[in-house]
Write a protein that holds these residues in place. Structure first.
Motif, mmCIF file in Angstrom:
data_model
loop_
_atom_site.group_PDB
_atom_site.id
_atom_site.type_symbol
_atom_site.label_atom_id
_atom_site.label_comp_id
_atom_site.label_asym_id
_atom_site.label_seq_id
_atom_site.Cartn_x
_atom_site.Cartn_y
_atom_site.Cartn_z
ATOM 1 N N TYR A 147 39.726 -25.123 41.136
ATOM 2 C CA TYR A 147 40.409 -23.833 41.260
ATOM 3 C C TYR A 147 40.122 -23.013 40.008
ATOM 4 C CZ TYR A 147 43.866 -25.978 38.147
ATOM 5 O OH TYR A 147 44.482 -26.603 37.086
ATOM 6 N N ILE A 148 40.364 -21.721 40.105
ATOM 7 C CA ILE A 148 40.155 -20.824 38.963
ATOM 8 C C ILE A 148 41.442 -20.792 38.154
ATOM 9 C CG2 ILE A 148 39.627 -18.478 38.250
ATOM 10 C CD1 ILE A 148 38.030 -18.148 40.804
ATOM 11 N N PRO A 149 41.435 -21.268 36.928
ATOM 12 C CA PRO A 149 42.681 -21.332 36.143
ATOM 13 C C PRO A 149 43.104 -19.963 35.638
ATOM 14 C CG PRO A 149 40.843 -22.084 34.810
ATOM 15 C CD PRO A 149 40.288 -21.817 36.176
ATOM 16 N N SER A 150 44.406 -19.784 35.545
ATOM 17 C CA SER A 150 44.946 -18.510 35.059
ATOM 18 C C SER A 150 44.676 -18.315 33.573
ATOM 19 C CB SER A 150 46.445 -18.439 35.331
ATOM 20 O OG SER A 150 47.118 -19.530 34.698
ATOM 21 N N GLU A 151 44.364 -19.414 32.852
ATOM 22 C CA GLU A 151 44.123 -19.320 31.412
ATOM 23 C C GLU A 151 42.917 -18.451 31.065
ATOM 24 O OE1 GLU A 151 46.689 -22.776 32.077
ATOM 25 O OE2 GLU A 151 44.832 -22.065 32.985
ATOM 26 N N LEU A 152 42.026 -18.222 32.035
ATOM 27 C CA LEU A 152 40.878 -17.353 31.758
ATOM 28 C C LEU A 152 41.316 -15.937 31.440
ATOM 29 C CD1 LEU A 152 38.252 -18.493 34.437
ATOM 30 C CD2 LEU A 152 38.484 -19.222 32.059
ATOM 31 N N GLY A 153 42.509 -15.558 31.858
ATOM 32 C CA GLY A 153 43.024 -14.226 31.544
ATOM 33 C C GLY A 153 43.311 -14.028 30.073
ATOM 34 N N ALA A 154 43.356 -15.137 29.310
ATOM 35 C CA ALA A 154 43.602 -15.025 27.862
ATOM 36 C C ALA A 154 42.335 -14.637 27.099
ATOM 37 C CB ALA A 154 44.161 -16.350 27.331
ATOM 38 N N LEU A 155 41.196 -14.631 27.767
ATOM 39 C CA LEU A 155 39.935 -14.241 27.115
ATOM 40 C C LEU A 155 39.848 -12.720 27.111
ATOM 41 C CD1 LEU A 155 37.632 -16.890 28.841
ATOM 42 C CD2 LEU A 155 38.565 -16.978 26.518
ATOM 43 N N ILE A 156 40.483 -12.120 26.126
ATOM 44 C CA ILE A 156 40.671 -10.667 26.153
ATOM 45 C C ILE A 156 39.375 -9.898 25.935
ATOM 46 C CG2 ILE A 156 43.088 -10.802 25.453
ATOM 47 C CD1 ILE A 156 42.197 -10.201 22.588
ATOM 48 N N PHE A 157 38.317 -10.574 25.467
ATOM 49 C CA PHE A 157 37.033 -9.890 25.288
ATOM 50 C C PHE A 157 36.010 -10.303 26.348
ATOM 51 C CE2 PHE A 157 38.944 -9.758 21.041
ATOM 52 C CZ PHE A 157 38.848 -8.403 20.760
ATOM 53 N N LEU A 158 36.455 -11.023 27.371
ATOM 54 C CA LEU A 158 35.560 -11.449 28.442
ATOM 55 C C LEU A 158 35.111 -10.242 29.255
ATOM 56 C CD1 LEU A 158 34.297 -13.905 29.920
ATOM 57 C CD2 LEU A 158 36.315 -13.892 31.410
ATOM 58 N N ARG A 159 33.801 -10.087 29.352
ATOM 59 C CA ARG A 159 33.250 -8.947 30.091
ATOM 60 C C ARG A 159 32.664 -9.347 31.444
ATOM 61 N NH1 ARG A 159 29.843 -5.761 25.306
ATOM 62 N NH2 ARG A 159 31.600 -5.482 23.867
ATOM 63 N N ARG A 160 32.118 -10.532 31.521
ATOM 64 C CA ARG A 160 31.399 -10.930 32.739
ATOM 65 C C ARG A 160 31.828 -12.333 33.143
ATOM 66 N NH1 ARG A 160 26.478 -9.270 35.052
ATOM 67 N NH2 ARG A 160 25.379 -10.869 36.230
ATOM 68 N N LEU A 161 32.301 -12.459 34.371
ATOM 69 C CA LEU A 161 32.696 -13.757 34.925
ATOM 70 C C LEU A 161 31.841 -14.029 36.147
ATOM 71 C CD1 LEU A 161 34.564 -16.235 35.042
ATOM 72 C CD2 LEU A 161 36.149 -14.870 36.422
ATOM 73 N N ASN A 162 31.010 -15.051 36.080
ATOM 74 C CA ASN A 162 30.074 -15.374 37.161
ATOM 75 C C ASN A 162 30.235 -16.836 37.539
ATOM 76 O OD1 ASN A 162 27.995 -15.671 38.945
ATOM 77 N ND2 ASN A 162 26.403 -14.891 37.594
ATOM 78 N N LEU A 163 30.943 -17.082 38.636
ATOM 79 C CA LEU A 163 31.161 -18.438 39.146
ATOM 80 C C LEU A 163 30.655 -18.566 40.580
ATOM 81 C CD1 LEU A 163 34.811 -19.055 37.829
ATOM 82 C CD2 LEU A 163 32.664 -19.761 36.763
ATOM 83 N N HIS A 164 29.707 -17.751 40.983
ATOM 84 C CA HIS A 164 29.282 -17.753 42.379
ATOM 85 C C HIS A 164 28.527 -19.035 42.729
ATOM 86 C CE1 HIS A 164 25.205 -16.474 40.977
ATOM 87 N NE2 HIS A 164 24.820 -17.087 42.084
ATOM 88 N N GLY A 165 28.476 -19.308 44.032
ATOM 89 C CA GLY A 165 27.709 -20.445 44.516
ATOM 90 C C GLY A 165 28.326 -21.788 44.180
ATOM 91 N N ASN A 166 29.663 -21.851 44.114
ATOM 92 C CA ASN A 166 30.353 -23.119 43.900
ATOM 93 C C ASN A 166 31.310 -23.360 45.059
ATOM 94 O OD1 ASN A 166 29.501 -24.199 41.150
ATOM 95 N ND2 ASN A 166 30.030 -22.085 40.620
ATOM 96 N N ARG A 167 32.303 -24.201 44.823
ATOM 97 C CA ARG A 167 33.282 -24.496 45.876
ATOM 98 C C ARG A 167 34.704 -24.310 45.346
ATOM 99 N NH1 ARG A 167 32.515 -30.231 48.074
ATOM 100 N NH2 ARG A 167 31.870 -30.700 45.933
#
Length: 531
Positions: A87-107
């Protein structure tokens, strides 16, 4: 955030030096590693070591220096095509300088966490090709810099929120291949004046197509609304879209007449297929009370014939004058045919009787008005993109009809049996107008025997041409390749030719003479009727 704190305390108890060695961004990333099932191939995380000072050397992670911070900050996560399940964890929201999130092609499964949109620097989210479910969170437009959102090929559901109107920087919105439903609310699209791509295909949307889609002035490529349940008439406002936009409205429940203004004039029939109640050009289904649109060639071939009952009372003198006028007209037309014949220096003819199956022993020809030499029939197969080999230039070979526009499909036998008319000839071959079984005209350029060019080279060049989209360039729909025969199939544009423009004065003179003779004939018929 509570789970994040518990996770942080757990790591702190396990390793007292952990909090000192790993950066806050690294802690958030380890939450993603923990969210992936251990049954998956976790080799993508082989370099993710909690003992590192910072995570910038981990695979799939990009960092950059940010003013006011001593350590580099995480700006991109790219872990795609790894078949990871989790699953996609909510903790990724703490990466305040994250510009690009690419998790395609998984399950990845489950819903998209609302906390993800606390990472307000995000401008690109690529989560397509997963098993995500649930609605599209309205808070996605709380991201002030969001430009690319691709959630296609998941199991997302629910309706589109009118809050999408707040995604003012959005350039690409791709939601195809999900389970979204309901009507699309009005008022979204006028605010998205940076949108260049919109794909809502293969969902369960219903209701009418929003009229304000015509306000997407930056749109380019294809407006894809196919494979839904849209109903009602096509809004005329879509004609205001840029001329480079192609429509894909296939497989809906649209009805009424296709508008004939603006961008609609550049669309082919494939854009509107499988809408049983839709009518009008470019489809061959006429609307009630409206005859189907015909080309200028068809209109030119029509003759004005007076009622045969009006022949009563004609005097012999008028009949003789009519005969002389008609004979003069036939003579002029004959001279024109002889002139064109000698100018083109066409030679030979063929018997349009071969209609055997492709690959069989019989040749195949275009008939009615013009015909083709036989195609090769009994030699080895041609090289294809999937494998095999061929000399590419020697000998004959069975041909392959390849559709560039996947929605524009027809059988090779249908093409070979269709009526064909010569449009012109040049150093690049002969061009024919071919009318398919469904009544759609196409232009076929016969390149003739090749010069030893290999199939892959020929196919690569043609595919490159097929990707060119411009309102002043005719679209290439398909091509046929054999060692001694090459055909290009494109849209038929009935707006004259360069040759007719160059030799316009000569043909204008002949046309003027013909019109005088026709007028004289008609006047004689009319005078005879009056008397």
């Amino acid at each position: 955030m509570k789970l994040f704190l518990l996770f942080f305390l757990f790591l702190l108890l396990q390793n007292p030096n952990f909090a000192i060695s790993l950066s806050p961004d690294g802690l958030s990333l380890l939450a993603l590693k923990s969210a992936v099932d251990q049954t998956s191939d976790v080799s993508a995380f082989s370099t993710w070591n909690e003992n590192d000072t910072d995570p910038c050397h981990w695979s799939g992670i990009s960092c950059m220096n940010v003013a006011g911070y001593s350590d580099p900050r995480v700006v991109a996560i790219a872990i795609s095509g790894q078949n990871l399940r989790g699953y996609i964890p909510s903790e990724l929201g703490a990466l305040i300088f994250l510009r690009r999130l690419n998790l395609h092609g998984n399950r990845f499964y489950g819903s998209i966490p609302l906390q993800l949109f606390n990472a307000t620097s995000l401008h690109s989210i690529f989560l397509y090709g997963n098993n995500l479910s649930g609605p599209l969170p309205p808070s996605v437009c709380h991201l002030p810099r969001l430009q690319n959102l691709d959630l296609s090929q998941n199991s997302l559901s629910g309706s589109l929120s009118s809050d999408l109107a707040n995604c003012r920087q959005l350039q690409r919105l791709v939601l195809s291949g999900n389970k979204f439903s309901g009507e699309i609310p009005d008022g979204i699209w006028p605010n998205l004046d940076n949108l260049v791509q919109l794909d809502l295909s293969s969902n369960e949307f219903n209701g009418s197509i929003p009229a304000d889609l015509g306000d997407l002035k930056s749109l380019s490529g294809t407006l894809n609304l196919s494979f839904n349940h849209f109903s009602g008439e096509i809004p005329r406002s879509l004609g205001r879209l840029p001329v480079t936009v192609s429509f894909d409205l296939r497989h809906n429940n649209l009805s009424g007449q296709i508008p004939q203004a603006g961008t609609f004039e550049n669309q082919g029939p494939t854009a509107f297929l499988n809408n049983p109640s839709l009518c009008g050009f470019p489809l061959q289904t006429p609307c009630s009370g409206n005859p189907p649109k015909s080309s200028p060639v068809d209109q030119q071939n029509r003759e004005t014939v007076p009622d045969t009952n009006s022949k009563k009372g004609l005097k012999p003198g008028f009949i003789i004058l009519i005969a002389v006028a008609d004979a003069a007209g036939v003579a002029v037309i004959g001279l024109l045919i002889v002139y064109i014949y000698w100018k083109r220096k066409d030679s030979g003819s063929c018997s349009c009787t071969g209609k055997g199956k492709f690959g069989g022993g019989e040749g195949k020809k275009f008939c009615s008005g013009a015909c083709w030499n036989s195609f090769p029939s009994n030699d080895s197969e041609v090289e294809s993109d999937k494998g095999g080999s061929s000399s590419g230039g020697g000998g004959g070979g069975e041909g392959e009809l390849v559709a560039i526009d996947k929605g524009f499909t027809f059988e090779l036998d249908e093409l070979l049996r269709a009526s064909a008319y010569v449009l012109g000839k040049s150093g690049l071959g002969i061009v024919y107008k071919v009318v398919l079984n469904n009544g759609v005209p196409v232009a076929v350029r016969r390149l003739g025997e090749g010069d030893g060019q290999r199939y892959k080279e020929f196919a690569a060049e043609i595919q490159a041409i097929g990707r060119v989209k411009h309102p002043n360039i005719v679209r290439l729909r398909a091509y046929y390749w054999a060692a001694d025969e090459k055909l290009l199939i494109s849209d038929f544009i009935s707006n004259g030719s360069l040759a007719s423009a160059i030799r316009g004065k000569f043909f204008d003179l002949l046309l003027f003479c013909s019109q005088i003779l026709n007028s004289l004939s008609l006047s004689l018929w009319t005078s005879g009727v009056r008397e």
